[in-house]
Design a protein around this motif. Structure first.
Motif, PDB file in Angstrom:
ATOM      1  N   TYR A  52       0.774  -1.112   0.037  1.00  0.00           N
ATOM      2  CA  TYR A  52       0.029   0.012  -0.022  1.00  0.00           C
ATOM      3  C   TYR A  52       0.949   1.287  -0.212  1.00  0.00           C
ATOM      4  CZ  TYR A  52      -2.734   3.704   2.072  1.00  0.00           C
ATOM      5  OH  TYR A  52      -3.457   5.029   2.355  1.00  0.00           O
ATOM      6  N   LEU A  56       1.066   4.355  -2.981  1.00  0.00           N
ATOM      7  CA  LEU A  56       0.893   5.666  -2.608  1.00  0.00           C
ATOM      8  C   LEU A  56       1.881   6.272  -3.225  1.00  0.00           C
ATOM      9  CD1 LEU A  56      -0.508   6.222   1.034  1.00  0.00           C
ATOM     10  CD2 LEU A  56      -1.693   6.152  -1.153  1.00  0.00           C
ATOM     11  N   ILE A 229      -5.455  -8.516   8.811  1.00  0.00           N
ATOM     12  CA  ILE A 229      -6.303  -6.924   8.549  1.00  0.00           C
ATOM     13  C   ILE A 229      -5.549  -5.915   9.735  1.00  0.00           C
ATOM     14  CG2 ILE A 229      -8.270  -7.211   9.872  1.00  0.00           C
ATOM     15  CD1 ILE A 229      -9.636  -5.775   7.590  1.00  0.00           C
TER      16      ILE A 229
ATOM     17  N   LEU B  48     -10.043  -5.319  -2.929  1.00  0.00           N
ATOM     18  CA  LEU B  48      -8.681  -4.732  -2.129  1.00  0.00           C
ATOM     19  C   LEU B  48      -8.342  -3.740  -2.727  1.00  0.00           C
ATOM     20  CD1 LEU B  48      -6.725  -8.023  -1.603  1.00  0.00           C
ATOM     21  CD2 LEU B  48      -7.871  -6.764   0.059  1.00  0.00           C
ATOM     22  N   PHE B  52      -7.801   0.136  -1.009  1.00  0.00           N
ATOM     23  CA  PHE B  52      -6.701   0.810  -1.010  1.00  0.00           C
ATOM     24  C   PHE B  52      -6.764   2.510  -1.145  1.00  0.00           C
ATOM     25  CE2 PHE B  52      -2.957  -2.454  -1.216  1.00  0.00           C
ATOM     26  CZ  PHE B  52      -3.421  -3.052  -0.431  1.00  0.00           C
ATOM     27  N   VAL B  55      -8.812   4.120   1.389  1.00  0.00           N
ATOM     28  CA  VAL B  55      -8.028   4.329   2.627  1.00  0.00           C
ATOM     29  C   VAL B  55      -7.199   5.501   2.322  1.00  0.00           C
ATOM     30  CG1 VAL B  55      -6.005   3.360   4.054  1.00  0.00           C
ATOM     31  CG2 VAL B  55      -7.982   2.215   3.333  1.00  0.00           C
ATOM     32  N   ALA B  56      -6.606   5.580   1.110  1.00  0.00           N
ATOM     33  CA  ALA B  56      -5.667   6.811   0.451  1.00  0.00           C
ATOM     34  C   ALA B  56      -6.497   7.922   0.760  1.00  0.00           C
ATOM     35  CB  ALA B  56      -5.094   6.588  -0.754  1.00  0.00           C
ATOM     36  N   THR B  59      -7.369   8.696   4.803  1.00  0.00           N
ATOM     37  CA  THR B  59      -6.306   9.183   5.604  1.00  0.00           C
ATOM     38  C   THR B  59      -5.700  10.792   5.244  1.00  0.00           C
ATOM     39  OG1 THR B  59      -4.717   8.064   4.064  1.00  0.00           O
ATOM     40  CG2 THR B  59      -5.131   6.819   6.200  1.00  0.00           C
ATOM     41  N   LEU B  67      -8.918   4.723  10.841  1.00  0.00           N
ATOM     42  CA  LEU B  67      -8.490   3.469  11.502  1.00  0.00           C
ATOM     43  C   LEU B  67      -9.764   3.075  12.324  1.00  0.00           C
ATOM     44  CD1 LEU B  67      -6.480   1.506  12.240  1.00  0.00           C
ATOM     45  CD2 LEU B  67      -5.962   2.894  14.245  1.00  0.00           C
ATOM     46  N   GLY B 201     -12.568  -1.244   5.704  1.00  0.00           N
ATOM     47  CA  GLY B 201     -12.313  -2.238   6.731  1.00  0.00           C
ATOM     48  C   GLY B 201     -13.373  -3.451   6.266  1.00  0.00           C
ATOM     49  N   VAL B 204     -12.043  -5.161   3.029  1.00  0.00           N
ATOM     50  CA  VAL B 204     -11.149  -5.969   3.031  1.00  0.00           C
ATOM     51  C   VAL B 204     -11.202  -7.317   3.947  1.00  0.00           C
ATOM     52  CG1 VAL B 204      -8.364  -6.081   3.902  1.00  0.00           C
ATOM     53  CG2 VAL B 204      -9.396  -3.992   2.873  1.00  0.00           C
ATOM     54  N   VAL B 236      -6.423  -0.093  -8.421  1.00  0.00           N
ATOM     55  CA  VAL B 236      -5.815   1.100  -7.710  1.00  0.00           C
ATOM     56  C   VAL B 236      -5.325   2.118  -9.143  1.00  0.00           C
ATOM     57  CG1 VAL B 236      -3.815   1.949  -6.243  1.00  0.00           C
ATOM     58  CG2 VAL B 236      -4.996  -0.161  -5.879  1.00  0.00           C
TER      59      VAL B 236
END
Lengths: 243, 242
Positions: A52, A56, A229, B48, B52, B55-56, B59, B67, B201, B204, B236
């Motif tokens: 991951y 990025l 996870i 998946l 990704f 999540v990018a 965050t 999280l 979450g 995944v 992705v």
């Protein structure tokens, strides 16, 4: 300090931590198969987190080259498995298997650490903090991975001290490939998206073909999914803290 | 036109685009165990990869919130699994296991659309000129998600029409959530990282616990690994080009 020396230092540290994986066996403990699966789950989650981080870093760097590099990385790992006849080998056997089984597992581990070396080298080329983060993530990942290897080796009569040495030796290709990858990318920056892609594809393919399949059977779907996870979440979160 | 109506219509277009993901299955009639495993692996890689990306994005709004949302997503799947019946009972009839997995994928993908709908609505707040670009991006991004759903439904006996319908259904929260998120951007922007984390979450965990183990049981692990790896990276990078 010369930047190549930094790569050498951290990649060596990462390879050396594999020796810690012998811990339970040095204390004369037996590790049951279910816990071997959990160790693989932790290693798998951390590796997905590392992939991951690399993904990025690959954004806005020529996505076609990243994609092509990823395909090469995936096919390289798949090919090494097929060519060495280990693509359907049960990698977590504590009993039975042919005389060659121990050597086959050592070979798989040595090939495996090559892709990790590319990941460390390319991350160092992206930025030094990211490279150190990647080396430390791989270093921690190497511990449960080495525990699995040491369980197999000690079950086949190898003394714990020798098993620890072999676990480090199986990771030497990681040091070599980290330094070589870093040197190549520094000399020819155009290679960076390719190398990033190669590392991403290689790591994901390793998780999916080596670390997860048998663990599910040995430890159960839910435990493996949870451990994987959580390990992945921790690496992803730490990645957010690194500049 | 009323801007709220525009947001809703654009959201609806993106939902309809999800149905396109079912179309490859018009040609897929072979439902051998290996085909099911391959479809599982493809769905797993796509989910998946989507996670990704999510999540990018999450965050970017707040790592800790993402999280916390992610943990809630895992707990949500554990509770949903309890609700649709635990599979760890051996000798469970195949149709029951299939129905269970089909229910789960539709629930997971529908829930993840809530977070996406909020993301659409919040980004619409950024300016009307961006709206069309965002809509096209989300619509195209939805197609492989429809593919992921259909890859689970179709080999288990759903008709192509049902695959299209459930794919669109799973994205209906997008127009429904985009409107309130557009109207109350500030409030929803705070909730966004939690929602994105939740979606990632849940997806995944569903992949790791349901789709991958079943795929490994029915096909060689190198085949499964290659399919997951390629679709993950492709998803992705594809979403990054949008």
């Amino acid at each position: 300090m010369d930047l190549t020396l930094v790569v050498l230092l951290f990649a060596s540290l990462s390879a050396a931590t594999a020796a810690l994986g012998v811990g339970p066996f040095a204390l004369n403990r037996r590790v049951p198969l279910t816990q071997i699966g959990l160790a693989n789950g932790v290693a798998a989650g951390m590796m997905l987190g590392a992939a991951y981080g690399l993904l990025l870093a690959s954004f806005a760097r020529g996505l076609t080259a990243v994609a092509a590099g990823a395909l090469l990385g995936i096919l390289f790992v798949a090919w090494t498995h097929a060519a060495s006849g280990t693509d359907e080998l049960d990698l977590n056997r504590l009993e039975g298997g042919s005389d060659a089984y121990g050597y086959q597992v050592l070979l798989v581990n040595s090939l495996h650490s090559g892709s990790e070396g590319v990941a460390i080298g390319v991350a160092m080329a992206v930025s030094q903090p990211f490279g150190i983060f990647m080396a430390l993530a791989i270093a921690v990942h190497n511990v449960p991975e080495a525990t699995v290897l040491c369980a197999i080796l000690t079950a086949r009569g190898v003394r714990p001290a020798s098993a620890a040495g072999l676990a480090v030796a199986a990771n030497v290709s990681q040091i070599l490939l980290a330094v070589v990858t870093y040197a190549i990318v520094r000399a020819a920056p155009g290679v960076l998206p390719w190398a990033l892609g190669f590392a991403i594809g290689g790591l994901v393919q390793l998780v999916m073909s080596e670390l997860l399949p048998e663990s599910y059977r040995q430890t159960g779907h839910r435990s493996i999914a949870l451990v994987t996870i959580v390990a992945m979440g921790i690496v992803v979160l730490l990645r957010g803290v690194v500049p | 036109m009323n801007p709220v109506l525009v947001v809703f219509l654009y959201g609806l277009i993106t939902a309809l685009a999800t149905g396109l993901g079912a179309l490859p299955f018009v040609f897929l009639r072979n439902v051998s165990p290996r085909a099911v495993a391959s479809a599982n692996a493809i769905a797993g890689g796509l989910m998946l990869g989507a996670s990704f990306g999510i999540v990018a994005e999450g965050t970017g709004y707040g790592a800790w919130q993402t999280l916390v949302g992610g943990l809630a997503g895992v707990v949500f799947i554990l509770l949903t699994q309890r609700w649709v019946g635990d599979e760890d009972v051996p000798l469970v009839a195949a149709p029951a296991a299939n129905a269970r997995r089909m229910t789960l994928i539709v629930i997971v993908m529908t829930v993840h659309s809530f977070a996406e709908g909020v993301a659409v609505g919040v980004s619409f707040g950024g300016g009307a000129t961006l709206a069309l670009a965002i809509t096209i991006a989300i619509a195209v991004h939805n197609v492989p998600e429809g593919l992921a759903i259909s890859a689970v439904l179709r080999p288990r006996g759903s008709t192509v029409l049902a695959c299209v319908a459930w794919s669109i259904f799973s994205s209906l929260p997008q127009p429904l959530m985009a409107v309130p998120a557009f109207l109350f951007v500030d409030a929803f922007q705070k909730a966004l990282p939690y929602g994105l984390g939740f979606a990632a979450g849940a997806m995944v965990f569903m992949v790791l616990e349901e789709l991958l183990p079943e795929a490994y049981d029915r096909a060689s692990r190198s085949r499964v690994a290659i399919l997951v790896s390629i679709t993950l990276v492709a998803m992705v990078l594809f979403q990054q080009t949008l």
